[in-house]
Design an enzyme around this catalytic site. Structure first.
Site, PDB file in Angstrom:
ATOM      1  N   LYS A  34     -15.953   5.380  -2.606  1.00  0.00           N
ATOM      2  CA  LYS A  34     -15.707   6.822  -2.573  1.00  0.00           C
ATOM      3  C   LYS A  34     -14.825   7.171  -1.385  1.00  0.00           C
ATOM      4  CE  LYS A  34     -18.789  10.009  -1.169  1.00  0.00           C
ATOM      5  NZ  LYS A  34     -18.095  11.018  -0.298  1.00  0.00           N
ATOM      6  N   ASP A  61     -13.449  12.162  -3.858  1.00  0.00           N
ATOM      7  CA  ASP A  61     -14.408  13.265  -3.728  1.00  0.00           C
ATOM      8  C   ASP A  61     -13.865  14.359  -2.807  1.00  0.00           C
ATOM      9  OD1 ASP A  61     -16.753  14.741  -3.874  1.00  0.00           O
ATOM     10  OD2 ASP A  61     -17.790  13.543  -2.355  1.00  0.00           O
ATOM     11  N   LYS A  63     -13.966  17.773  -3.810  1.00  0.00           N
ATOM     12  CA  LYS A  63     -14.731  19.002  -4.062  1.00  0.00           C
ATOM     13  C   LYS A  63     -13.830  20.244  -4.136  1.00  0.00           C
ATOM     14  CE  LYS A  63     -18.939  17.239  -1.810  1.00  0.00           C
ATOM     15  NZ  LYS A  63     -18.466  15.934  -1.338  1.00  0.00           N
ATOM     16  N   HIS A  65     -12.216  23.707  -4.840  1.00  0.00           N
ATOM     17  CA  HIS A  65     -12.821  25.026  -5.051  1.00  0.00           C
ATOM     18  C   HIS A  65     -11.798  26.078  -4.638  1.00  0.00           C
ATOM     19  CE1 HIS A  65     -16.625  27.743  -4.415  1.00  0.00           C
ATOM     20  NE2 HIS A  65     -15.735  28.272  -5.237  1.00  0.00           N
ATOM     21  N   ASN A  69      -5.506  28.415 -10.998  1.00  0.00           N
ATOM     22  CA  ASN A  69      -4.179  27.807 -11.032  1.00  0.00           C
ATOM     23  C   ASN A  69      -3.982  26.800  -9.899  1.00  0.00           C
ATOM     24  OD1 ASN A  69      -1.421  27.691 -12.217  1.00  0.00           O
ATOM     25  ND2 ASN A  69      -0.853  28.378 -10.162  1.00  0.00           N
ATOM     26  N   THR A  70      -4.500  27.113  -8.721  1.00  0.00           N
ATOM     27  CA  THR A  70      -4.378  26.191  -7.585  1.00  0.00           C
ATOM     28  C   THR A  70      -5.109  24.881  -7.871  1.00  0.00           C
ATOM     29  OG1 THR A  70      -4.159  28.008  -6.012  1.00  0.00           O
ATOM     30  CG2 THR A  70      -4.866  25.895  -5.120  1.00  0.00           C
ATOM     31  N   GLN A 194     -29.031  14.891   5.376  1.00  0.00           N
ATOM     32  CA  GLN A 194     -29.356  15.147   3.976  1.00  0.00           C
ATOM     33  C   GLN A 194     -30.842  15.410   3.823  1.00  0.00           C
ATOM     34  OE1 GLN A 194     -27.461  11.560   2.431  1.00  0.00           O
ATOM     35  NE2 GLN A 194     -25.867  12.819   1.513  1.00  0.00           N
ATOM     36  N   GLY A 214     -23.811   5.502   1.544  1.00  0.00           N
ATOM     37  CA  GLY A 214     -22.947   5.453   2.712  1.00  0.00           C
ATOM     38  C   GLY A 214     -23.548   4.657   3.837  1.00  0.00           C
TER      39      GLY A 214
END
EC number: 4.1.1.23
Length: 237
Positions: A34, A61, A63, A65, A69-70, A194, A214
């Site tokens: 990743k 990865d 993400k 947002h 269009n972008t 996490q 990881g």
């Protein structure tokens, strides 16, 4: 569907550190890795291309947002890279998700093996954050379930979720809809920042399609031994 190999999160600041780590594996060992924001923003798409040229599968990865269009234009670029997986935030809405899929196909001239995953709730999120910061009137799990339904309806290939929620999503969406789960730790391992974590074998039993690992591998005294152990646990349930 289940990926046979754990996905190793290459959470390194640059190319030098990344390949220093990869040299700890046999030359003929083809990994599923990743590439996240830190490494991609440091080294760019050339890093991804080099990993693929060496025979590794890549989960990019980033993400995404943004306005539809972008995201569509960004996905056109990703579609040319030949990565196996990539991500967008489901909270961007169905219009953005549909645009992401269109952009990916456009970039690959309609022929792509790249699958788009939607981010549900980050594994650093807990019930308190959902209630007090996101101001949702539903539980974290209900939020994840809602996001998964939006992602599937919008044509995405799966979601990124905690392994705690993968069985719930499996029952909701079926086995072909991917459930890729970060927050994987060996028993007794440091959970870091996490909050929703699970061991590889528990994630397999809970119907995760793939696991992202990881620190349990990259920070291990012997990364190859740790990788072998994680792989064994993941495959045997």
């Amino acid at each position: 569907m289940k990926y046979d190999r754990p996905i190793i999160a290459l959470d390194f600041p640059d190319k030098e550190k990344t390949f220093e780590f990869l040299k700890k594996f046999p030359e003929d060992e083809k990994l599923f890795v990743k590439v996240g924001m830190e490494l991609f923003y440091s080294e760019g798409s050339d890093m991804v291309k080099e990993l693929i040229s060496e025979g590794h599968d890549v989960f990019l990865d980033l993400k995404l947002h943004d306005i539809p269009n972008t995201v569509k234009q960004a996905m056109k670029v990703i579609g040319k890279l030949g990565v196996k997986l990539t991500t967008v935030h489901i909270s961007g809405g169905s219009e953005m998700l549909i645009a992401a899929k269109e952009g990916l196909l456009d970039g690959a001239n309609g022929d792509t093996n790249t699958k788009i995953l939607g981010i549900t709730q980050l594994t650093s999120t807990d019930e308190e954050m959902v209630k007090n910061e996101q101001k949702l009137s539903i539980s974290l799990k209900e939020s994840v379930k809602n996001y998964a339904k939006i992602a599937q309806k919008s044509g995405l290939d799966g979601v990124v979720c905690s392994a705690e929620e993968s069985d719930m999503i499996y029952k909701l969406t079926g086995d072909d809809f991917l459930r890729i789960t970060p927050g994987i730790r060996l028993a007794g391992g440091d959970v870091g920042d996490q909050k929703r974590v699970m061991t590889p074998d528990a994630a397999a039993r809970n119907h995760s399609s793939g696991i992202v690992v990881g620190r349990a591998i990259t920070k291990a005294e012997n990364p190859l031994d740790s990788y072998r152990l994680v792989t064994k646990l993941w495959r045997e349930k």
